[in-house]
Design a protein around this motif. Structure first.
Motif, PDB file in Angstrom:
ATOM      1  N   HIS A  11      54.582  88.169  56.699  1.00 16.07           N
ATOM      2  CA  HIS A  11      55.467  88.521  55.595  1.00 16.07           C
ATOM      3  C   HIS A  11      56.306  89.765  55.902  1.00 16.07           C
ATOM      4  O   HIS A  11      57.323  89.997  55.236  1.00 16.07           O
ATOM      5  CB  HIS A  11      54.661  88.791  54.318  1.00 16.07           C
ATOM      6  CG  HIS A  11      53.902  87.605  53.814  1.00 16.07           C
ATOM      7  ND1 HIS A  11      54.481  86.369  53.632  1.00 16.07           N
ATOM      8  CD2 HIS A  11      52.593  87.473  53.423  1.00 16.07           C
ATOM      9  CE1 HIS A  11      53.572  85.523  53.163  1.00 16.07           C
ATOM     10  NE2 HIS A  11      52.433  86.171  53.033  1.00 16.07           N
ATOM     11  N   ILE A  53      55.705  92.980  55.330  1.00 17.24           N
ATOM     12  CA  ILE A  53      55.723  93.872  54.181  1.00 17.24           C
ATOM     13  C   ILE A  53      55.242  95.261  54.612  1.00 17.24           C
ATOM     14  O   ILE A  53      54.326  95.396  55.421  1.00 17.24           O
ATOM     15  CB  ILE A  53      54.818  93.324  53.061  1.00 17.24           C
ATOM     16  CG1 ILE A  53      55.353  91.993  52.533  1.00 17.24           C
ATOM     17  CG2 ILE A  53      54.673  94.322  51.939  1.00 17.24           C
ATOM     18  CD1 ILE A  53      56.536  92.103  51.615  1.00 17.24           C
ATOM     19  N   SER A  67      59.797  88.946  50.445  1.00 16.32           N
ATOM     20  CA  SER A  67      60.220  89.797  51.547  1.00 16.32           C
ATOM     21  C   SER A  67      61.568  89.285  52.026  1.00 16.32           C
ATOM     22  O   SER A  67      61.678  88.171  52.539  1.00 16.32           O
ATOM     23  CB  SER A  67      59.199  89.748  52.691  1.00 16.32           C
ATOM     24  OG  SER A  67      59.627  90.536  53.782  1.00 16.32           O
ATOM     25  N   GLN A 107      61.649  94.204  49.153  1.00 10.35           N
ATOM     26  CA  GLN A 107      60.289  93.670  49.118  1.00 10.35           C
ATOM     27  C   GLN A 107      59.690  93.828  47.722  1.00 10.35           C
ATOM     28  O   GLN A 107      59.925  94.829  47.052  1.00 10.35           O
ATOM     29  CB  GLN A 107      59.405  94.388  50.145  1.00 10.35           C
ATOM     30  CG  GLN A 107      59.928  94.280  51.567  1.00 10.35           C
ATOM     31  CD  GLN A 107      59.109  95.053  52.565  1.00 10.35           C
ATOM     32  OE1 GLN A 107      58.111  95.713  52.228  1.00 10.35           O
ATOM     33  NE2 GLN A 107      59.509  94.998  53.832  1.00 10.35           N
TER      34      GLN A 107
END
Length: 409
Positions: A163, A165, A220, A239
């Motif tokens: 992802h 993040i 994201s 995000q």
């Protein structure tokens, strides 16, 4: 005055603790002035190196990417992740420990044409020192290529470190503790925009259950303002992560809770010409926290943070240094080191946090499907004078075998 408290998930995401916000903070551990100077000098030296904002832990995990050229083919794949990571944490916000174990995920992958793939298998985890497997879970994933730019995944997701993040929002340790995510995911990729949005359903409930429903929603996204202009790139990353605990049909007696974190920033990167350096990237991000239901128990329902990082990436090496400053910041899925509250001591609460961070990841391809990773991480609490650090070794095997191709009549 009655103490306020918040329910914080532990590292496995299963249990919670109550944290009081009215007690005073315990006296911090202090570094001597010479040690502070040495740490600061090391960070400055690293910053002088020609050094992506989110550290790329994808090098330690590999999702079997969709390949439209594999239409009507059946494969057998093994994902094996062997890991050792030692956390030398002695401060007020989380405790240190050591993880040594193995992940094994054998699976079959079948492409029904060139737009749909079914993956079926199992994920097994075993920590060294335990007699039995710590976890045995099924892998069932349907990956669909809806358009040339849009993918949909139902079941086991392309999750955790994929992802991308930020660490204060999503702890990369989930690669070890809970690598499987299950739910629904959409991934959009074009030259100018990348977006990954998903819902990870962590706990299902039925009528009358005495446990809560749990899920995490995430986004994201990166929009490229400038790309391939004299090898410069300017991007805007956005995000969002929201963690929900509750459910109307459950008899769970705690109040419903929804906590959200958001980040928006700028990324400036350059790909040097005729150099061993693949990329140099500087990222500046503003982060926020909000208690959507206002039932966390803390006297604050909002918080904010600032995080800036400088990174250098080569074919084998990543280096990153950063600075993090926060006010009343809480992230239920983020790394505990970045929080304003402790995940183990119910009397620790600090309104302001200031950290200097440094990371190193070296990866080497031993063979076509075998990869070695060595990492080191450091977090220096500028207010408490406390240095936290971690180091680890990873060995990954990711072989796959073509079994057969369906005959087309």
């Amino acid at each position: 005055m009655n103490p306020h408290s918040i329910r914080i998930h532990n590292k496995s995401g299963q249990t919670v603790i109550n944290i009081s916000s009215t007690a005073t903070q315990t006296p911090p551990l202090r570094m001597s002035k010479p040690v502070r100077i040495i740490v600061a000098a090391l960070l400055l030296c690293m910053m002088n190196l020609p050094v992506h904002g989110q550290f790329n832990y994808e090098r330690l995990h590999h999702y079997a990417e969709f390949d439209t050229l594999d239409a009507d083919k059946l494969f057998f794949r093994i994902d094996n992740h062997n890991f050792f990571k030692n956390y030398e944490y002695f401060g007020d916000y989380t405790e240190g420990y050591t993880m040594l174990g193995h992940d094994l995920a054998p699976s079959f992958l079948y492409y029904a044409g060139n737009r749909v793939r079914l993956q079926v298998g199992a994920h097994l985890k075993k920590y060294s020192g335990e007699q039995d497997f710590s976890e045995i879970k099924p892998i069932i994933s349907l990956h669909s290529r809806l358009t040339p730019h849009l993918d949909m995944i139902i079941g086991t997701l392309r999750g955790t470190v994929h992802h991308s993040i930020l660490e204060p929002i999503l702890d990369p340790e989930k690669l070890y503790a809970s690598p499987l995510e299950n739910g629904l995911q959409f991934i959009y990729n074009s030259r100018q925009w990348h977006a990954d949005t998903w819902i990870n359903w962590e706990q299902f409930i039925r009528h009358g259950d005495n446990k809560p429903e749990k899920f995490t929603f995430g986004l994201s996204s990166t929009y490229h303002l400038l790309r391939d202009s004299a090898h410069w790139q300017i991007s805007i990353p956005v995000q969002l992560l929201a963690a929900h605990t509750g459910g109307q049909i459950s008899n769970f007696d705690e109040p419903m809770q929804s906590l959200a974190n958001v980040a928006i920033g700028f990324e400036f990167s350059r790909k040097p010409v005729a150099s061993r350096i693949d990329e140099i990237k500087w990222t500046v991000s503003g982060l926020g926290y909000k208690d959507l239901t206002k039932k966390s128990g803390l006297p604050f329902t909002t918080g904010k943070a600032f995080y800036t990082t400088l990174q250098m990436t080569t074919r084998q090496l990543q280096l990153m240094v950063g600075y993090y400053g926060a006010t009343n910041y809480v992230a239920p899925r983020g790394s505990a080191l970045f929080q304003s509250v402790s995940d183990y001591n119910p009397i620790i609460y600090s309104k302001h946090r200031n950290l200097a961070t440094g990371k190193m990841l070296f990866t080497h391809q031993l063979y076509r499907d075998i990869r070695l990773g060595v990492m080191a991480e450091g977090y220096y609490d500028l207010d408490a004078g406390q240095l936290e650090y971690a180091y680890g070794v990873n060995l990954m095997l990711m072989p796959s075998w073509f079994l057969l191709k369906k005959a087309i009549n």
